[in-house]
Enzyme design. Structure first.
Site, PDB file in Angstrom:
ATOM      1  N   ASP A 177      40.385  -2.207 -21.361  1.00  0.00           N
ATOM      2  CA  ASP A 177      40.392  -1.747 -19.967  1.00  0.00           C
ATOM      3  C   ASP A 177      41.208  -2.735 -19.153  1.00  0.00           C
ATOM      4  OD1 ASP A 177      38.174   0.305 -18.313  1.00  0.00           O
ATOM      5  OD2 ASP A 177      39.487  -1.020 -17.157  1.00  0.00           O
ATOM      6  N   GLY A 220      42.063   6.265 -17.359  1.00  0.00           N
ATOM      7  CA  GLY A 220      42.782   7.197 -16.484  1.00  0.00           C
ATOM      8  C   GLY A 220      42.110   7.302 -15.134  1.00  0.00           C
ATOM      9  N   SER A 274      39.333  17.322 -18.903  1.00  0.00           N
ATOM     10  CA  SER A 274      38.432  17.658 -17.800  1.00  0.00           C
ATOM     11  C   SER A 274      38.371  19.163 -17.590  1.00  0.00           C
ATOM     12  CB  SER A 274      38.938  17.004 -16.513  1.00  0.00           C
ATOM     13  OG  SER A 274      38.246  17.526 -15.389  1.00  0.00           O
ATOM     14  N   HIS A 316      38.756  20.395 -14.920  1.00  0.00           N
ATOM     15  CA  HIS A 316      39.763  20.713 -13.892  1.00  0.00           C
ATOM     16  C   HIS A 316      41.083  21.196 -14.495  1.00  0.00           C
ATOM     17  CE1 HIS A 316      37.049  19.561 -10.756  1.00  0.00           C
ATOM     18  NE2 HIS A 316      36.768  18.450 -11.423  1.00  0.00           N
ATOM     19  N   TYR A 351      45.440  16.273 -10.623  1.00  0.00           N
ATOM     20  CA  TYR A 351      44.580  15.691 -11.674  1.00  0.00           C
ATOM     21  C   TYR A 351      44.467  16.679 -12.839  1.00  0.00           C
ATOM     22  CZ  TYR A 351      40.107  14.153 -13.760  1.00  0.00           C
ATOM     23  OH  TYR A 351      39.109  13.758 -14.625  1.00  0.00           O
TER      24      TYR A 351
HETATM   25  C1  15L Z   1      36.124  15.315 -13.333  1.00  0.00           C
HETATM   26  O1  15L Z   1      36.879  15.494 -14.282  1.00  0.00           O
HETATM   27  C2  15L Z   1      36.291  14.145 -12.444  1.00  0.00           C
HETATM   28  O2  15L Z   1      36.694  12.986 -13.126  1.00  0.00           O
HETATM   29  C3  15L Z   1      35.066  13.855 -11.602  1.00  0.00           C
HETATM   30  O3  15L Z   1      35.485  13.069 -10.522  1.00  0.00           O
HETATM   31  C4  15L Z   1      34.374  15.135 -11.118  1.00  0.00           C
HETATM   32  O4  15L Z   1      35.203  15.812 -10.219  1.00  0.00           O
HETATM   33  C5  15L Z   1      34.069  16.052 -12.283  1.00  0.00           C
HETATM   34  O5  15L Z   1      35.256  16.319 -13.015  1.00  0.00           O
HETATM   35  C6  15L Z   1      33.449  17.380 -11.824  1.00  0.00           C
HETATM   36  O6  15L Z   1      34.064  18.432 -12.015  1.00  0.00           O
HETATM   37  O7  15L Z   1      32.347  17.338 -11.279  1.00  0.00           O
END
Ligand code: 15L
Length: 270
Positions: free
Chosen positions: A31, A73, A111, A113, A136
Site C-alpha cells: 500500500d 485504487g 464494483s 458501479h 469510477y
Molecule cells: C463502491 O464500489 C464504492 O467503492 C463505495 O464507495 C460505495 O459507493 C459502494 O460501491 C456502493 O455501491 O455502496
C-alpha cells in the site's frame, strides 16, 4: 497460499489481512501508506504504484507469490484521467508484473458501479451489459477488460469481484440489498483465490441479503458461502423516514452514484 494484497491498508484490504490468514494464506501487504497495525507474520511493503520505485517494490513483493488480490485504487468518483490511472493503468501494471513473476491467479476489486445504471426490476446477473454510472464505474469496466485480456492472452485465472457496499453494517435502505459484510468479504476473496476458474469470470460481491439485487450464482460456484444478511438490520433502518434520495437510489443498482445530477468531475486543466 502466498498472496499479495494490494491496497492492504484500505478498508477492505485491512479486513482481508485480518481474516485471510485463518484460511491458511500467507500475506504480503502492499500500500502507499503503512497499515495501522501489522498482522501476525505478514510482510508489509509501502510503495506507490505508478512510480519507478513502486514498480521495483512490486516486483520484490511478488517474490514467491502464487496469487494477487488487487484492492488498491480510489474507492469513489473522480475525474476520468484519475480513474483511468487508478483503475486501468495500475491494474495493468500489477497484472503485468504478476504475469512475469509466474502468478496464475488474480482477484480484482471491481464494483457494482460497472453496471450501476442497470434498472433493478429483476435480479441482475453478470450478463448485464457494462453500464457504468460514473467515471469510477468506467474505470472498473475498463479494468475488468484488462483482467479479461490477461486471462485470454496468458491463461491466467482472473476473478473480478463486483463488490456492493462494503461496510461494518448496512446504513441505508439500499444497503439492505447491497451490503457486503467484512466476514463475507474474506469468505468471498478466499473463494476467488481457491475456487475452480477458467480464464476470466466476473461475480457479484454481497452478503446473503434477503433483498439482494444481484445474482450470487457465479460467486457460489467458486465456493463462496456468505453467512451474513443485511435483513438483521432492516427493522432499524426502515424505522427512519424514506428520503427522496432513498426513492431515487432504488431505481437503478448503482444507487446514489447513478441518481446524481451534478456534472461529471473534470480536472481543471481540461
Ligand atoms: C463502491 O464500489 C464504492 O467503492 C463505495 O464507495 C460505495 O459507493 C459502494 O460501491 C456502493 O455501491 O455502496
Amino acid at each position: 497460499m502466498k498472496v499479495l494484497v494490494t491496497g492492504g491498508s484500505g478498508a477492505i484490504g485491512t479486513a482481508l489481512r485480518a481474516g485471510l490468514p485463518a484460511y491458511g494464506h500467507d500475506l504480503v501487504s502492499l500500500d502507499r501508506v503503512a497499515p495501522a497495525e501489522v498482522v501476525g507474520d505478514e510482510d508489509v511493503v509501502v510503495a506507490e504504484l505508478g512510480t519507478p520505485a513502486g514498480a521495483q517494490a512490486l516486483r520484490g513483493a511478488l517474490d514467491g507469490v502464487e496469487a494477487v488480490a488487487h484492492f488498491a485504487g480510489i474507492p469513489s468518483e473522480t475525474s476520468l484521467p484519475a480513474a483511468l490511472e487508478s483503475h486501468v493503468s495500475a491494474t495493468d501494471a500489477v497484472l503485468g508484473a504478476a504475469q512475469v513473476a509466474g502468478v496464475r491467479r488474480f482477484v480484482y476489486a471491481s464494483s457494482n458501479h460497472a453496471v450501476g445504471f442497470t434498472p433493478r426490476a429483476t435480479i441482475v446477473g453478470t450478463d448485464a451489459r457494462p453500464r457504468p454510472d460514473s467515471y469510477y464505474g468506467v474505470g472498473k469496466v475498463a479494468a475488468e477488460g484488462v483482467c479479461s485480456l490477461y486471462a485470454d492472452r496468458f491463461g491466467m485465472a482472473c476473478v473480478a469481484l463486483r463488490i456492493g457496499s462494503f461496510l461494518p453494517r448496512p446504513l441505508t435502505r439500499r444497503h439492505l440489498s447491497t451490503w457486503l459484510s467484512p466476514d463475507d468479504a474474506v469468505r468471498l476473496v478466499h473463494a476467488a483465490l481457491t475456487g475452480s476458474v477458467q480464464g476470466f469470470v466476473a461475480v457479484y460481491g454481497i452478503s446473503a441479503n434477503t433483498r439482494a439485487w444481484w445474482d450470487l450464482a457465479e460467486a457460489r460456484a467458486l465456493g463462496y458461502q456468505p453467512a451474513d444478511d443485511a435483513e438483521v438490520f432492516a427493522a432499524d433502518i426502515l424505522s427512519g423516514p424514506e428520503t427522496d434520495l432513498d426513492v431515487a437510489a432504488a431505481e437503478v443498482v448503482g444507487g446514489e452514484f447513478a441518481v446524481r445530477q451534478t456534472p461529471l468531475p473534470r480536472e481543471e486543466t481540461r
